[in-house]
Design an enzyme around this catalytic site. Sequence first.
Site, short mmCIF file in Angstrom:
data_model
loop_
_atom_site.label_atom_id
_atom_site.label_comp_id
_atom_site.label_asym_id
_atom_site.label_seq_id
_atom_site.Cartn_x
_atom_site.Cartn_y
_atom_site.Cartn_z
CG HIS A 144 -0.42 -7.45 -2.93
ND1 HIS A 144 0.78 -8.09 -3.06
CD2 HIS A 144 -1.36 -8.41 -2.98
CE1 HIS A 144 0.57 -9.40 -3.18
NE2 HIS A 144 -0.73 -9.61 -3.14
CG HIS A 158 4.91 -3.18 -3.19
ND1 HIS A 158 4.95 -4.50 -3.53
CD2 HIS A 158 6.09 -2.64 -3.61
CE1 HIS A 158 6.11 -4.75 -4.15
NE2 HIS A 158 6.80 -3.64 -4.22
CG HIS A 180 7.28 -0.24 -7.71
ND1 HIS A 180 7.61 -1.23 -8.60
CD2 HIS A 180 7.63 -0.71 -6.49
CE1 HIS A 180 8.14 -2.25 -7.95
NE2 HIS A 180 8.17 -1.96 -6.66
CD GLU A 181 7.97 1.12 -3.27
OE1 GLU A 181 7.42 0.29 -2.52
OE2 GLU A 181 9.02 0.85 -3.89
ZN LIG Z 1 8.63 -3.35 -5.19
#
Ligand SMILES: [Zn+2]
Length: 735
Positions: free
Chosen positions: A527, A524, A520-521
Amino acid sequence: MNRRSNGLDETMDMRKVCTMRIAMTQVTTLMTSGAIALASGSLPAQSVPAAFGPDNPFYAPSTLPFHAPPFDKIKDADYLPAIEAGIEHQLEETRAIADNPAKPTFENTIVAMEKTGQLYSRVMAAFSGVTGANTNPVLQDVRSKVAPKRAAMSDAIYLNDKLFERVSKVYEERDSLHLDPESLRLVEEDYKRFVRAGARLSEADKATLKKMNEEIANLSNAFSTKLLAATKEAAFATTDKAALAGLSDAQLGAAAQAAKDRKAEGWVLALQNTTQQPTLQSLSNRATRQALFQDSWNRAERGGENDTRATIARLAQLRAQKAKLLGYPSYAAWNLEDQMARTPEAALKFMDALVPAATAKANGEAKDIQALIDAQQGGFALEPWDWNFFAEQVRKAKYDLDESETRPYFELDNVLHNGVFYAAEKLYGITFKRRMDIPVYNPDVQVYEVFEADGKPLALWYCDYFKRDNKNGGAWMSNFVEQSKLMGTLPVIYNVGNFAKPAAGEPALISFSDVITMFHEFGHALHGMFADSEYPSLSGTSVPRDFVEFPSQFNEHWASYPEVFNHYAKHYKTGEPMPAELVAKIKKAKTFNQGYAFTELLAAAELDMQWHTLGADAPLQDPDTFETAALKKTGLQLSTVPPRYRSSYFSHIWSTGYAAGYYAYLWCEMLDDDAFQWFEDHGGLTRANGDRFRRMVLSRGNTEDLKKMYAAWMGGEPQIGPMLKERGLEPEGTK
Ligand SMILES: [Zn+2]
């Protein structure tokens, strides 16, 4: 315009409310402000506070690779003078742009604002990183000292009429300026930001708005204070140990300690912020369950000074009035204007479409639980306080996943290299190389340089995975340096987690949910790394709240993707792959109790949107009547599935920045499942798919309308079908 100009305290709150939330980008769209251009990094001497000089490590840009923060040189005492100087210069430079006698142009106004804030940005980036992950009393003191100054700085910029006049001028002429699409987007975003903050109002209306903002801030604060006290007071207390049958020794110990801390006899079960309480799954005494549940449900509705109902009713009314003053039909309309959903109607339509599948599944689960109660000769009808107790029995019987069995297959370094990095390399061709020469703020932090497929440097990435006492809870991502072509900067990004640190020399064996957190992290982080923007304020993760969790949640999917999973889920000693039977259990556990979980979330999100679509002329509401009507109207009035938060203790929407925004969690989930479905339909884990996603979505930041961006990549609007499938909630007959 500098993204770090938002209130730090607000940011910290955002972190607390969403443990997997990136740190800095959430509130910036409302708070962004201009900052100071420091040509070549030097400061005009006359305005520099005495304590801030060339010996301060923030004085000039970092000379380290990628302008990484020189943590080996930074001392705690360096932050305060650097932040204060940063604020002063930001204000000074903003004034210089506003007072420029030359005709306003895109370059001398919009780009000039964009170039500002380098000192402020570099000190706040480092400061935010260490206060989140490695704090101490000195840093906390600095934080409270600078908070009001930072808020005042934002006001000073948005209330600067001359600055707004220049921005307006450029905005009005934008079509004749022959700007490229990203520059045009920047003009429009800047202009809207001023307008949304009230720049177009008359002086009298500005004064009214300021008063309203003050009252809103005070009410929000009052709500937090009341709720904190109410939650503490409403804790379940007993001197009868039999009432707590079913709790483990550890839980009993914690309850005894909680009583001691309150100087009370016996045991105290302190309340968590959600409606359901974790101990409800263990308490076998039904009367205790009912009492604890009701303590939770009524915590802020007990009359007296800590009852929050009058506060939230007035808050909802004031927000509607503020929206009207700014020219919007409701607070939600104002708040969603710059989001991907754009309108409350779109968010409501999306949620309404989810209700039938969610409630059908929840009702089915309720039937199963009732059958279990009956089989045990319970002799009662299921109530919300029974749900978790019996659901836990179902989980143990059907879905039990023993973490001690799975952990040996999830050794952290192996998950990172053969899972997280592996998936990114397959999709995007990027590679990673550990760097030992970049200074870090704590020895647990590792730094990697990230390279493009052709060997060109792309980014620096830090990971700080282990729990420490001086670290905030949860996990998050942020930047030490933003990518921007205008500023000539490549991204410097960090991920923070809270995994248990192994003893020296032992491997870090983590749970599958920790594995998901890493993916998940890192989503980010991708991105941020792939950001390819001209302007820093449109770069990377500077996107609306209902988009920002899309890349991170999307990246989670690869953790379970067979080709990736089989590549990392190997026993840390033997290298054996995980047995198929264990893999199947992990898969199956994902859909357990999803009817309940989804319905309670949806109910909270609907409550939020109903409160914030009230018109300015609506009378002051009675929260209980309003809540009941709102749930009924949206088809979510299930007697056994109450909302995850009741209005009177829904702190996300009354005090921590999620007003009219709670739907964003679900919205991003729709996007990530829909996007993953696209990958599956197009061959899955391939460079071609990854490169296309990178080019059309991950690299684009906020440089274009997000709805259009998504539609261009997907070839249509996002659909809810994949989301329902992922949660195991397909409507009847489609399984
Ligand atoms: Zn998040």
